[in-house]
Design a protein around this motif. Structure first.
Motif, PDB file in Angstrom:
ATOM      1  N   VAL A 104       3.543  -2.320  15.927  1.00 54.87           N
ATOM      2  CA  VAL A 104       2.466  -1.813  15.083  1.00 54.87           C
ATOM      3  C   VAL A 104       2.979  -1.708  13.654  1.00 54.87           C
ATOM      4  O   VAL A 104       4.008  -1.086  13.394  1.00 54.87           O
ATOM      5  CB  VAL A 104       1.968  -0.443  15.589  1.00 54.87           C
ATOM      6  N   ILE A 105       2.254  -2.339  12.740  1.00 55.64           N
ATOM      7  CA  ILE A 105       2.597  -2.323  11.325  1.00 55.64           C
ATOM      8  C   ILE A 105       1.438  -1.701  10.565  1.00 55.64           C
ATOM      9  O   ILE A 105       0.289  -2.100  10.740  1.00 55.64           O
ATOM     10  CB  ILE A 105       2.867  -3.749  10.801  1.00 55.64           C
ATOM     11  N   SER A 106       1.729  -0.736   9.734  1.00 52.38           N
ATOM     12  CA  SER A 106       0.702  -0.114   8.910  1.00 52.38           C
ATOM     13  C   SER A 106       0.370  -1.019   7.733  1.00 52.38           C
ATOM     14  O   SER A 106       1.263  -1.479   7.019  1.00 52.38           O
ATOM     15  CB  SER A 106       1.189   1.240   8.378  1.00 52.38           C
ATOM     16  N   ALA A 107      -0.921  -1.266   7.536  1.00 55.74           N
ATOM     17  CA  ALA A 107      -1.347  -2.071   6.390  1.00 55.74           C
ATOM     18  C   ALA A 107      -1.034  -1.372   5.077  1.00 55.74           C
ATOM     19  O   ALA A 107      -0.913  -2.016   4.035  1.00 55.74           O
ATOM     20  CB  ALA A 107      -2.844  -2.369   6.487  1.00 55.74           C
ATOM     21  N   ALA A 108      -0.882  -0.054   5.135  1.00 55.93           N
ATOM     22  CA  ALA A 108      -0.596   0.704   3.912  1.00 55.93           C
ATOM     23  C   ALA A 108       0.842   0.511   3.439  1.00 55.93           C
ATOM     24  O   ALA A 108       1.119   0.556   2.245  1.00 55.93           O
ATOM     25  CB  ALA A 108      -0.870   2.191   4.139  1.00 55.93           C
ATOM     26  N   THR A 109       1.773   0.282   4.374  1.00 53.83           N
ATOM     27  CA  THR A 109       3.186   0.179   4.000  1.00 53.83           C
ATOM     28  C   THR A 109       3.790  -1.192   4.261  1.00 53.83           C
ATOM     29  O   THR A 109       4.822  -1.527   3.682  1.00 53.83           O
ATOM     30  CB  THR A 109       4.017   1.239   4.745  1.00 53.83           C
ATOM     31  N   GLY A 110       3.204  -1.975   5.152  1.00 51.07           N
ATOM     32  CA  GLY A 110       3.734  -3.302   5.465  1.00 51.07           C
ATOM     33  C   GLY A 110       4.980  -3.237   6.330  1.00 51.07           C
ATOM     34  O   GLY A 110       5.254  -2.236   6.988  1.00 51.07           O
ATOM     35  N   VAL A 111       5.735  -4.311   6.307  1.00 51.63           N
ATOM     36  CA  VAL A 111       6.936  -4.441   7.140  1.00 51.63           C
ATOM     37  C   VAL A 111       8.028  -3.530   6.589  1.00 51.63           C
ATOM     38  O   VAL A 111       8.330  -3.547   5.405  1.00 51.63           O
ATOM     39  CB  VAL A 111       7.419  -5.905   7.156  1.00 51.63           C
ATOM     40  N   ASP A 112       8.621  -2.723   7.489  1.00 46.70           N
ATOM     41  CA  ASP A 112       9.719  -1.844   7.086  1.00 46.70           C
ATOM     42  C   ASP A 112      10.978  -2.205   7.865  1.00 46.70           C
ATOM     43  O   ASP A 112      10.977  -3.120   8.689  1.00 46.70           O
ATOM     44  CB  ASP A 112       9.335  -0.366   7.265  1.00 46.70           C
ATOM     45  N   ILE A 136      -5.869  -0.644   8.548  1.00 49.71           N
ATOM     46  CA  ILE A 136      -6.330  -1.628   7.562  1.00 49.71           C
ATOM     47  C   ILE A 136      -7.286  -1.014   6.541  1.00 49.71           C
ATOM     48  O   ILE A 136      -7.466  -1.567   5.462  1.00 49.71           O
ATOM     49  CB  ILE A 136      -6.955  -2.879   8.225  1.00 49.71           C
ATOM     50  N   ASP A 137      -7.850   0.143   6.882  1.00 51.29           N
ATOM     51  CA  ASP A 137      -8.702   0.821   5.911  1.00 51.29           C
ATOM     52  C   ASP A 137      -7.888   1.580   4.863  1.00 51.29           C
ATOM     53  O   ASP A 137      -8.438   2.081   3.892  1.00 51.29           O
ATOM     54  CB  ASP A 137      -9.681   1.762   6.615  1.00 51.29           C
ATOM     55  N   HIS A 138      -6.562   1.643   5.036  1.00 52.00           N
ATOM     56  CA  HIS A 138      -5.695   2.328   4.068  1.00 52.00           C
ATOM     57  C   HIS A 138      -4.865   1.366   3.228  1.00 52.00           C
ATOM     58  O   HIS A 138      -4.139   1.790   2.341  1.00 52.00           O
ATOM     59  CB  HIS A 138      -4.742   3.293   4.794  1.00 52.00           C
ATOM     60  N   GLY A 139      -4.947   0.070   3.536  1.00 51.77           N
ATOM     61  CA  GLY A 139      -4.155  -0.910   2.805  1.00 51.77           C
ATOM     62  C   GLY A 139      -4.886  -1.418   1.585  1.00 51.77           C
ATOM     63  O   GLY A 139      -6.111  -1.509   1.565  1.00 51.77           O
ATOM     64  N   ASP A 140      -4.120  -1.742   0.556  1.00 52.84           N
ATOM     65  CA  ASP A 140      -4.714  -2.265  -0.672  1.00 52.84           C
ATOM     66  C   ASP A 140      -5.060  -3.738  -0.550  1.00 52.84           C
ATOM     67  O   ASP A 140      -6.097  -4.181  -1.021  1.00 52.84           O
ATOM     68  CB  ASP A 140      -3.753  -2.074  -1.851  1.00 52.84           C
ATOM     69  N   ASP A 141      -4.176  -4.507   0.088  1.00 55.62           N
ATOM     70  CA  ASP A 141      -4.358  -5.951   0.131  1.00 55.62           C
ATOM     71  C   ASP A 141      -3.893  -6.474   1.490  1.00 55.62           C
ATOM     72  O   ASP A 141      -2.700  -6.701   1.701  1.00 55.62           O
ATOM     73  CB  ASP A 141      -3.569  -6.593  -1.012  1.00 55.62           C
ATOM     74  N   LEU A 142      -4.840  -6.668   2.398  1.00 58.16           N
ATOM     75  CA  LEU A 142      -4.510  -7.124   3.749  1.00 58.16           C
ATOM     76  C   LEU A 142      -3.879  -8.517   3.722  1.00 58.16           C
ATOM     77  O   LEU A 142      -2.948  -8.788   4.487  1.00 58.16           O
ATOM     78  CB  LEU A 142      -5.757  -7.109   4.638  1.00 58.16           C
ATOM     79  N   ALA A 143      -4.344  -9.373   2.849  1.00 60.89           N
ATOM     80  CA  ALA A 143      -3.763 -10.719   2.743  1.00 60.89           C
ATOM     81  C   ALA A 143      -2.285 -10.636   2.370  1.00 60.89           C
ATOM     82  O   ALA A 143      -1.459 -11.404   2.885  1.00 60.89           O
ATOM     83  CB  ALA A 143      -4.535 -11.549   1.717  1.00 60.89           C
ATOM     84  N   GLU A 144      -1.932  -9.695   1.509  1.00 60.97           N
ATOM     85  CA  GLU A 144      -0.532  -9.512   1.115  1.00 60.97           C
ATOM     86  C   GLU A 144       0.307  -9.019   2.297  1.00 60.97           C
ATOM     87  O   GLU A 144       1.443  -9.454   2.481  1.00 60.97           O
ATOM     88  CB  GLU A 144      -0.448  -8.521  -0.042  1.00 60.97           C
ATOM     89  N   VAL A 145      -0.257  -8.120   3.101  1.00 57.04           N
ATOM     90  CA  VAL A 145       0.447  -7.632   4.288  1.00 57.04           C
ATOM     91  C   VAL A 145       0.695  -8.787   5.253  1.00 57.04           C
ATOM     92  O   VAL A 145       1.804  -8.954   5.769  1.00 57.04           O
ATOM     93  CB  VAL A 145      -0.348  -6.498   4.971  1.00 57.04           C
TER      94      VAL A 145
END
Length: 159
Positions: A104-112, A136-145
């Motif tokens: 599980v990867i958070s769209a808000a933080t991306g890969v850690d 995904i509702d907390h991420g700025d740019d899903l394409a970037e994630v």
């Protein structure tokens, strides 16, 4: 009691970095299949998997927790694991019990770094991996994630 054979049993571990939403995801799955009347909330201390007093106090998983349910003729055993790097050993120790790792990867933080380590360990053990992009509702740019996932883990990671 439902009848199923071993070919109908699915064993999965939910792994990922801290606060990626693994426990919340479990709550929504349990609600979706009708096992709980409404999803619990970590903030309220009423989730199925974080039942220990310290987990409620610290508001994150300290140990792995197993839930199970039947869905479309399959019996699902799902292990919710802690995401903190301090408890990485507890997460990895669950890998031999499953045939698939759901990272599980958070769209808000991306890969850690925890996600990188989990994916590497699963690959070394030849375990199939699926990636769930959560929050995904907390991420700025899903394409970037998604681009970050592909750059980190390779082009076989397709949405």
């Amino acid at each position: 009691m439902p009848k199923y054979t071993t070919k109908d049993i699915r064993n999965l571990v939910l792994a990922g970095g801290a606060f990626s939403g693994k426990t919340t995801l479990v709550e929504h799955l349990l609600h979706h299949v009708g096992l709980i009347p409404r999803p619990g909330r970590i903030e309220d201390g009423n989730t199925v998997c974080d039942y220990d007093a310290l987990e409620k106090e610290y508001k994150h998983s300290l140990d792995s927790a197993l839930v199970h349910f039947d869905y479309h003729g399959s019996h699902i055993n799902l292990i919710d694991t802690p995401g903190s790097a301090d408890f990485l050993g507890k997460t990895i120790s669950c890998f031999p019990a499953v045939e698939t790792i759901a990272v599980v990867i958070s769209a808000a933080t991306g890969v850690d770094t925890v996600t990188r380590r989990l994916m590497k360990t699963a690959r070394e053990r030849n375990l199939p991996r699926i990636i769930i992009v959560n929050k995904i509702d907390h991420g700025d740019d899903l394409a970037e994630v998604l681009m970050g996932i592909q750059e980190t883990f390779g082009s076989e990671c397709l949405p």
